[in-house]
Design a protein around this motif. Structure first.
Motif, PDB file in Angstrom:
ATOM      1  N   CYS A 117      33.344  19.134  -7.714  1.00 35.78           N
ATOM      2  CA  CYS A 117      32.987  19.910  -6.867  1.00 35.78           C
ATOM      3  C   CYS A 117      34.161  21.046  -6.221  1.00 35.78           C
ATOM      4  O   CYS A 117      34.311  22.200  -5.909  1.00 35.78           O
ATOM      5  N   GLN A 135      35.999  23.623  -8.287  1.00 36.43           N
ATOM      6  CA  GLN A 135      35.047  25.176  -8.504  1.00 36.43           C
ATOM      7  C   GLN A 135      35.391  25.959  -7.681  1.00 36.43           C
ATOM      8  O   GLN A 135      35.733  27.371  -7.704  1.00 36.43           O
ATOM      9  N   ARG A 172      22.933  17.554  -4.999  1.00 35.10           N
ATOM     10  CA  ARG A 172      22.951  18.250  -5.762  1.00 35.10           C
ATOM     11  C   ARG A 172      21.630  19.967  -5.398  1.00 35.10           C
ATOM     12  O   ARG A 172      22.291  20.887  -6.225  1.00 35.10           O
ATOM     13  N   ARG A 219      24.147  23.787  -5.107  1.00 32.64           N
ATOM     14  CA  ARG A 219      23.864  24.708  -5.874  1.00 32.64           C
ATOM     15  C   ARG A 219      23.849  25.279  -4.555  1.00 32.64           C
ATOM     16  O   ARG A 219      23.844  26.607  -4.786  1.00 32.64           O
ATOM     17  N   ARG A 239      28.183  23.979  -9.614  1.00 33.87           N
ATOM     18  CA  ARG A 239      27.521  23.410 -11.077  1.00 33.87           C
ATOM     19  C   ARG A 239      27.404  22.107 -10.407  1.00 33.87           C
ATOM     20  O   ARG A 239      29.117  21.574 -10.222  1.00 33.87           O
ATOM     21  N   SER A 240      26.733  21.217 -10.862  1.00 36.49           N
ATOM     22  CA  SER A 240      26.732  19.522 -10.213  1.00 36.49           C
ATOM     23  C   SER A 240      27.209  19.015 -11.696  1.00 36.49           C
ATOM     24  O   SER A 240      27.515  19.404 -12.781  1.00 36.49           O
ATOM     25  N   GLU A 278      25.826  17.967 -14.796  1.00 35.11           N
ATOM     26  CA  GLU A 278      25.021  18.900 -15.632  1.00 35.11           C
ATOM     27  C   GLU A 278      26.359  18.440 -16.760  1.00 35.11           C
ATOM     28  O   GLU A 278      27.437  18.641 -17.402  1.00 35.11           O
ATOM     29  N   VAL A 282      30.345  20.703 -17.291  1.00 35.78           N
ATOM     30  CA  VAL A 282      31.093  21.104 -16.772  1.00 35.78           C
ATOM     31  C   VAL A 282      32.422  19.758 -15.677  1.00 35.78           C
ATOM     32  O   VAL A 282      33.249  20.843 -16.049  1.00 35.78           O
TER      33      VAL A 282
END
Ligand SMILES: [Zn+2]
Length: 568
Positions: A501, A504, A533, A537, A542-543, A546, A549
């Motif tokens: 995360c 990201q 999660r 979001r 994005r988790s 998924e 990712v």
């Protein structure tokens, strides 16, 4: 005088007596007797939250003092007192949570709190029974023994006795021979304590397994997940995610190690080389602790005004203890004092580049705790761990443009090593997590079999690993330095989830810094009011569960790393 003896903010934080607690909880029950009026429930909840903040402030101060000097008898006895009393308090807590979990409680508190608090309490209620009280006390004693065993260890190095925390700088020395001998010194300390390290863990596994079975679970994995408050995912999701790391990250990481080794002119990349891959010269902060802290205030202020004000507050109130010294517990963490409504950062600075990274990490936690200090429930002042590590790791990356302040011209090398290190960390984190699943699924294994399990993990996740002539890790003992495995079971995959995360945020910041920082600050302000999660979001991320990712994160890192490779 030790620095922590002059912390005036801590004055007045004291242990609530059992009698006071009992009275507090008794009063709580009395208030709710025979009433369904939401106001009565809300008032009772507010009183409960106060009781918990008192207890938590004292408990966190006690843990902090103990880790600041594990040799001091007064700190040790306070920690023993805390560990001895904790099950009784958990029992009180359980009875309160049960009441609030009733339909009346949900009706009264649900509108303000949302669903998350109830999910957390539900997990807690199933994770405790008076029948495991003695096992909990024993588990705490074993944790203390592990902490003290390593905190007190000193090893001869470069003509002086050093604690393991003080050895950190040498482990990153640009001189390969220095790194190798520092690793030898470090693992000699483990080798001398091998029997206790095995015995402590062996008993921890048995105690944890027994607690799980007493509570009606098949094994400790199920209980461990509840204790970790894994609300919106379970073992299957985690297993699939680890597979993705094995399939996508491991081959990439292996190739990175090979390429970085070749650039450094190394024929074989040994374990002691991994800390310096991608950094050809010394990358260390240009000043001492005071200097680093002063630069931090400027750096955070540059990222966002809210972060700058927060750093100024931390410095003004002296909410840091960051120097490595003998007797101090290893590692770094951020704690907080709910009645004082502020955090505190604990670390072991040793003059290496890790000091800055650790500081950014812990300040990320601290900032979130600061931003969440006035949440309506203590449960929401801190998120569950995989979410909490996003705040810390994201700040490590969001502060990249500020690294010149700390490292001058070496900042670019700091950044590329940081990213390369992240790619090697994902497989390591998966190995630590997978290992613990094996351990607790096979509680009857012998210590030797556990060392074999770890080696199996190394083959799967760390296939490039070459321990050279380091006997102890070569025989499967590396995991014993990982504090979490002993003291916080299953707390590790959290770092890898959070890293996916945080990276990201890093990617987003590369294209739109203002928006990424704003989303970060907002996420910190949400604290723990939602499960992983949902928090992810809501922050526009994005988790990592998924499909794909993990691959996207690796692709972004790969592009950035090839760019730096081409430049040098
Ligand atoms: Zn952290």
């Amino acid at each position: 005088m030790e620095r922590h003896e002059v912390d005036d903010w801590a004055a007045g934080i004291r242990a609530p007596h059992d009698a006071e607690l009992m009275m507090g909880y008794g009063e709580l029950a009395a208030r709710l007797e025979g009433t369904e009026h939401p106001d009565a429930w809300r008032a009772a909840f507010a009183r409960w939250d106060e009781l918990r903040r008192d207890w938590s402030s004292w408990a966190n101060l006690t843990r902090l003092r103990y880790s600041q000097d594990t040799r001091r008898e007064d700190y040790r006895s306070a920690q023993r007192e805390l560990d001895g009393r904790a099950p009784r308090v958990t029992a009180f807590e359980k009875s309160a949570k049960r009441r609030f979990l009733t339909p009346e409680g949900r009706r009264a508190l649900g509108p303000e709190l949302g669903a998350q608090a109830f999910a957390l309490w539900d997990a807690d209620v199933s994770a405790y029974d008076d029948a495991i009280a003695d096992d909990l006390v024993r588990e705490s004693a074993l944790r203390r023994e592990y902490t003290e065993l390593l905190a007190r260890a000193t090893v001869p190095f470069a003509g002086e006795q050093r604690s393991l925390g003080e050895l950190g700088l040498a482990l990153q020395d640009p001189d390969r021979a220095v790194r190798r001998s520092a690793e030898h010194a470090r693992w000699a300390a483990f080798s001398e304590r091998a029997e206790r390290l095995d015995a402590i863990f062996d008993e921890l596994v048995r105690v944890r397994d027994r607690m799980a079975r007493t509570l009606g679970f098949d094994d400790y994995v199920a209980l461990g997940y509840r204790r970790m408050h894994r609300i919106d995912y379970g073992v299957e999701e985690v297993a699939r995610y680890r597979d993705e790391i094995a399939n996508v990250v491991v081959p990439f990481a292996r190739d990175l190690v090979r390429r970085a080794g070749a650039r450094a002119g190394l024929e074989r990349v040994f374990y002691w080389d991994e800390s310096c891959l991608g950094v050809e010269k010394r990358v260390a902060p240009l000043g001492d602790r005071g200097w680093i802290l002063a630069r931090t205030r400027e750096a955070l202020g540059e990222i966002a005004p809210a972060l700058g004000d927060f750093a100024a507050m931390m410095l003004e109130r002296r909410l840091f203890d960051v120097d490595a010294r003998p007797g101090k517990a290893l590692g770094a963490y951020c704690t907080n004092f709910p009645t004082r409504r502020h955090p505190f950062v604990f670390a072991n600075f040793n003059g290496s580049r890790a000091d800055v990274r650790t500081l950014m990490h812990e300040l990320g936690h601290a900032f979130q705790q600061w931003e969440s200090r006035d949440k309506a429930a203590l449960d929401y002042t801190n998120p569950t761990y995989e979410s909490a590590e996003i705040h810390s790791m994201a700040l490590e990356y969001l502060s990249w443009p500020q690294m010149e302040r700390f490292f001058g011209q070496a900042a670019a090398a700091y950044r590329s090593e940081h990213l390369l290190g992240a790619m090697l960390f994902l497989p390591y984190g998966a190995a630590v997590d997978h290992f613990q699943h094996l351990v607790y699924r096979h509680p009857g294994a012998t210590p030797a079999e556990r060392h074999e399990m770890w080696q199996e993990m190394e083959r799967r996740y760390l296939p490039w690993r070459d321990y050279g002539d380091l006997a102890y890790p070569s025989a499967g003992g590396l995991w014993q330095e990982k504090r979490h495995i002993y003291v916080a079971p299953f707390y590790y995959i959290d770092y890898t989830l959070a890293l996916c995360c945080a990276l990201q945020f890093w990617s987003q910041a590369n294209t739109g810094r203002g928006a990424a920082v704003a989303a970060y600050v907002e996420l910190c302000g949400r604290g723990g009011e939602a499960p992983f999660r949902e928090l992810v979001r809501s922050a526009g991320l994005r988790s990592p569960f998924e499909p794909g990712v993990v691959g996207e994160v690796v692709a972004a890192a790969s592009a950035a790393l090839s760019e730096t490779e081409n430049r040098t």
